[in-house]
Design a protein around this motif. Structure first.
Motif, PDB file in Angstrom:
ATOM      1  N   HIS A 144      23.192  -1.371  40.172  1.00 32.94           N
ATOM      2  CA  HIS A 144      21.934  -1.470  40.927  1.00 32.94           C
ATOM      3  C   HIS A 144      20.871  -0.599  40.265  1.00 32.94           C
ATOM      4  CE1 HIS A 144      23.797   2.245  42.374  1.00 32.94           C
ATOM      5  NE2 HIS A 144      22.556   2.666  42.627  1.00 32.94           N
ATOM      6  N   ASP A 146      17.858   2.191  41.372  1.00 26.94           N
ATOM      7  CA  ASP A 146      17.460   3.020  42.515  1.00 26.94           C
ATOM      8  C   ASP A 146      16.039   2.678  42.953  1.00 26.94           C
ATOM      9  OD1 ASP A 146      19.884   4.258  42.558  1.00 26.94           O
ATOM     10  OD2 ASP A 146      19.198   6.155  41.687  1.00 26.94           O
ATOM     11  N   HIS A 215      22.641   1.229  37.014  1.00 24.97           N
ATOM     12  CA  HIS A 215      23.874   2.035  37.006  1.00 24.97           C
ATOM     13  C   HIS A 215      24.786   1.630  38.152  1.00 24.97           C
ATOM     14  CE1 HIS A 215      20.959   3.985  39.612  1.00 24.97           C
ATOM     15  NE2 HIS A 215      21.981   4.497  40.293  1.00 24.97           N
TER      16      HIS A 215
HETATM   17 FE   FE2 Z   1      22.003   4.683  42.350  1.00 25.49          FE
END
Ligand code: FE2
Ligand code: AKG
Length: 254
Positions: A144, A146, A215
């Protein structure tokens, strides 16, 4: 110069080389003094590890069933996120428990926030509360970003503080087996080690999301993994990390 300094400090070289993960992405950072920032980083990470086991007012203990799977549901296809506030959320993309720790709840939280400000040079006035996350065996978080992507126009709108400009991820525990944070584009794995932390900018100076920051948290195979996240927002950083008008190459943005 850095290695000379570290030699004088005796115990530090191993820590610096093997335990301290600092990811710099994007064209430049405002972290001017890596040595000073290293000390602050280390101190915060160790303080965070010391918070484990503390009872926080906003974190209600979970009942046995809540800490497992939602009643009436089967394991197949369901991956619950279990929140320590007692709410249960079923998600396809992660298995973990998490809690948000408020500034005024414990003096140590506000000290940690101040240190994150010291080490990043970014204002914490618009940052999210500290999120503490625990993964048990099998706990993980799929790949995903952030930050909110171009098409996610409503994300963080209620906060009114812009996108998540940067992430600080503290490792509060070692993990016996598994549990690495992996950055597939960068082909980088960070192995959790108590007292270490990672920092990266999610956004370019233009405000575009950086694709390279994608990540994931790999499944914990043995033991238990504790991390905490501090998500720093765009608003208030205008003079601390000035914007650039030139957009980055399109294939690097998301
Ligand atoms: Fe994350
Ligand atoms: O637990 C990790 O290693 C990463 C956690 C993460 O990426 C997140 O909470 O956004």
């Amino acid at each position: 110069m850095r290695s000379e300094l570290l030699k004088d400090m005796g115990f530090l070289p191993t820590l610096w080389l093997s335990s301290f993960h600092l990811i710099y992405l994007g064209a430049s950072t405002k972290i001017q003094n890596p040595i000073i920032n290293f000390f602050i980083f280390l101190k915060v990470a160790l303080e965070l590890s010391g918070l484990k086991g503390t009872r926080f007012k906003s974190v209600k203990p979970m009942s046995e069933s809540e800490s497992y799977y939602p009643p009436g549901r089967t394991l197949s296809g369901l991956r619950p996120i279990i929140k320590c506030i007692g709410e249960l959320e079923v998600a396809q993309y992660r298995i973990s428990k998490s809690a948000w720790l408020k500034e005024d709840e414990d003096e140590r939280i506000s000290v940690i926030t101040r240190r994150i400000n010291d080490m990043t040079g970014l204002t914490m006035s618009t940052a999210e509360e500290l999120q503490v996350v625990n993964y048990g065996i099998g706990g993980h978080y799929e790949p995903h970003f952030d930050f909110a992507r171009k098409e996610e126009t409503n994300a963080f709108r209620n906060l009114g503080t812009g996108n998540r400009i940067a992430t600080v991820l503290f490792y509060m525990s070692d993990v016996e087996q598994g549990g690495a944070t992996v950055f597939p584009v960068l082909k980088t794995a960070l192995w959790p080690k108590k007292g270490t932390a990672a920092f990266w900018f999610n956004l370019f100076e233009s405000g575009h999301g950086d694709k390279r920051t994608r990540h994931a948290a790999c499944p914990v195979l043995a033991g238990s993994k504790w991390v905490s996240n501090k998500w720093i927002h765009e608003a208030g950083q205008e003079f601390l990390r000035p914007c650039l008008l030139n957009p980055p190459p399109e294939d690097l943005t998301a």
